[in-house]
Design an enzyme around this catalytic site. Structure first.
Site, PDB file in Angstrom:
ATOM      1  N   HIS A 138      68.279  59.163  60.739  1.00 15.66           N
ATOM      2  CA  HIS A 138      68.955  59.257  62.049  1.00 15.66           C
ATOM      3  C   HIS A 138      70.408  59.704  61.887  1.00 15.66           C
ATOM      4  O   HIS A 138      71.242  59.386  62.723  1.00 15.66           O
ATOM      5  CB  HIS A 138      68.928  57.922  62.806  1.00 15.66           C
ATOM      6  N   SER A 175      89.213  81.917  60.692  1.00 19.25           N
ATOM      7  CA  SER A 175      89.349  82.182  62.121  1.00 19.25           C
ATOM      8  C   SER A 175      90.581  83.041  62.328  1.00 19.25           C
ATOM      9  O   SER A 175      91.567  82.917  61.608  1.00 19.25           O
ATOM     10  CB  SER A 175      89.494  80.863  62.869  1.00 19.25           C
ATOM     11  N   LYS A 221      90.702  77.024  59.370  1.00 10.58           N
ATOM     12  CA  LYS A 221      89.239  77.040  59.403  1.00 10.58           C
ATOM     13  C   LYS A 221      88.598  77.887  58.319  1.00 10.58           C
ATOM     14  O   LYS A 221      89.121  78.906  57.901  1.00 10.58           O
ATOM     15  CB  LYS A 221      88.762  77.529  60.763  1.00 10.58           C
ATOM     16  N   GLU A 242      75.105  79.452  58.949  1.00 14.95           N
ATOM     17  CA  GLU A 242      74.818  79.451  60.386  1.00 14.95           C
ATOM     18  C   GLU A 242      73.863  80.578  60.757  1.00 14.95           C
ATOM     19  O   GLU A 242      72.950  80.402  61.569  1.00 14.95           O
ATOM     20  CB  GLU A 242      76.113  79.606  61.188  1.00 14.95           C
TER      21      GLU A 242
END
Ligand code: ARG
Length: 455
Positions: free
Chosen positions: A154, A275, A281, A288
């Site tokens: 979980h 970024s 970042k 992804e």
């Protein structure tokens, strides 16, 4: 130059553009020519055409292959597909003899053959790429063999596991993917040629000979089936979808683990982007994208299943729609597997952060319960005791190891000094069952995994 007598009679230009498969099936030129050469040789061997005729055909086909490979071939959309384009060019090159190649053959069994040859090759390539990805996983696991991390259910910390054990879970998934593809290979591996348009051919062909020439292990046993099923494409796409699903889960974990909240790993800059406005970042784009591309592979599987459902036997033009999804699946799978293997090799594991993540040691709650069980308490009771103990420790902001002897004994008289021996090390070491996370088992698993990447 002799022009071909091929006329497909679709005179409306829009309809022709709508119906052509050439822009994508030209990718099958190599398989098409290979199949035609084997077919021509068989026709001569069986004296269905003359030896000299077969020779001219084979020579012509070989020079067409070179033209295509050198970018010299004039593809003509009005000739509908790759088969017609090659045959028409053969007429230009060797004249009327070209017309003998299509004896005892139809585009229906020809296309089924091209696709089977294509899928076979791509399966072998895919298996090789999965193996390389597995090797990268094993390397990463081996290099961090002693690192203990929180295991999750979980997405809540559950029990400590070795990082290597966690990584090897993916190894197992990819191993089954390899096996699935291998099974699929066995079913794709037969010769449809000889089925003709649908009913078989009225010539004394030698199908076994053609199969042998093409490295196929058997011949189809029902002509209608051979020209009209695409289950081997569906199976490949299903296996691809499952592989991408596995890859996507791994991608998701790498994305989570590289976030500043986790910081368990660092993915090399070669596989991330910065970024344009937020200098802090480092985005895990490759992971992804692999996660995202899983969607289109699922889509292609749904596409082909839907195309094939309810089609009456035998060939229907709908089936031309089998190709683009297949090609995109193949390309997506190949590129995802390859780039992922490369990325895994650059991953740095942040050992300190991982052990900090278990600072509170509540992850050892199961081990405390097991401790009481070993001292004679039934598991359900022990579970209750530890639930109350955890609540107590958490409400005071204390780790288990920070509780005093007396505090422990308020919850159960079975607690003694050795309760402080329970650590994440003792926890993983205790799980010394086949498939468990103990260092001893994981060492064995690493060795086995290494062996499997060599075969
Ligand atoms: N372009 C067709 C396809 O990809 C080749 C087979 C055509 N056969 C036919 N009978 N029209 O499916």
């Amino acid at each position: 130059m002799k022009s071909s007598p091929i006329n497909l009679s679709m005179t409306d230009k829009q309809a022709r553009n709508y119906a052509t498969s050439l822009p994508f099936d030209r990718r099958l030129y190599r398989q098409d020519i290979e199949g035609s050469i084997a077919h021509a040789r068989m026709l001569a061997k069986q004296e269905i055409i003359a030896a000299g005729e077969a020779e001219a055909i084979v020579k012509g086909l070989n020079s067409i292959r070179k033209e295509i490979e050198r970018g010299k071939f004039q593809f003509r959309i009005e000739l509908e597909d790759i088969h017609m384009n090659i045959e028409a060019r053969l007429f230009e090159k060797i004249g009327d003899v070209a017309g003998k190649l299509h004896t005892a053959r139809s585009r229906n069994d020809q296309m089924a053959l091209d696709l089977r040859l294509f899928v076979k090759e791509e399966i072998l390539k895919t298996i090789g790429e999965i193996k390389a990805l597995q090797a990268a996983l094993v390397e990463l696991a081996r290099a961090n063999k002693d690192v203990i991390m929180p295991g999750y259910t979980h997405l809540q910390q559950a029990q400590p596991v070795l990082l290597a054990h966690h990584l090897l879970a993916y190894f197992e998934m990819f191993q089954r993917d390899r096996e699935r593809l291998h099974d699929c290979l066995g079913r794709a591996d037969f010769l449809p040629l000889g089925s003709g348009a649908l009913a078989g051919v009225p010539y004394p062909v030698d199908r076994e000979f053609v199969a042998h020439e093409l490295g196929l292990s058997k011949v189809s046993t029902n002509s209608l089936d051979a020209v009209s099923d695409r289950d081997f494409i569906i199976e490949y796409e299903a296996a691809a979808a499952i592989t991408m699903m596995h890859l996507s889960r791994l991608a998701e974990e790498l994305i989570l683990w590289s976030s500043s909240e986790f910081s368990f790993i660092e993915i090399d800059e070669a596989f991330t982007t910065g970024s344009s406005i937020m200098p802090q970042k480092k985005n895990p784009d490759v992971a992804e994208l692999a996660r995202g591309k899983t969607g289109r592979v699922y889509g292609h599987l749904m596409g082909i299943l839907t195309i094939m459902k309810s089609l009456p036997l035998a060939y229907n033009r709908d089936m031309q729609e089998d190709k683009e999804g297949l090609f995109d699946t193949v390309d997506t799978l190949h590129s995802s597997l390859e780039v992922f293997a490369g990325m895994l090799k650059t991953i740095k594991v942040n050992t300190d952060r991982i052990s900090q993540a278990m600072r509170t040691d509540y992850i050892l709650a199961t081990d405390l319960a097991d401790y009481l069980v070993k001292k004679g308490l039934p598991f359900r009771k022990a579970h209750g005791v530890i639930a109350r103990l955890s609540e107590y420790a958490m409400s005071r902001g204390k780790a288990f190891r920070e509780l005093g002897r007396r505090e422990y004994r308020e919850f159960s008289p079975l607690f003694a000094g050795d309760v402080y021996d329970i650590t994440s090390e003792s926890s993983v070491a205790a799980r010394n069952v086949i498939g468990g996370t103990s260092p001893q088992q994981v060492e064995k698993a690493l060795r086995r995994a290494k062996r499997l990447t060599k075969r």
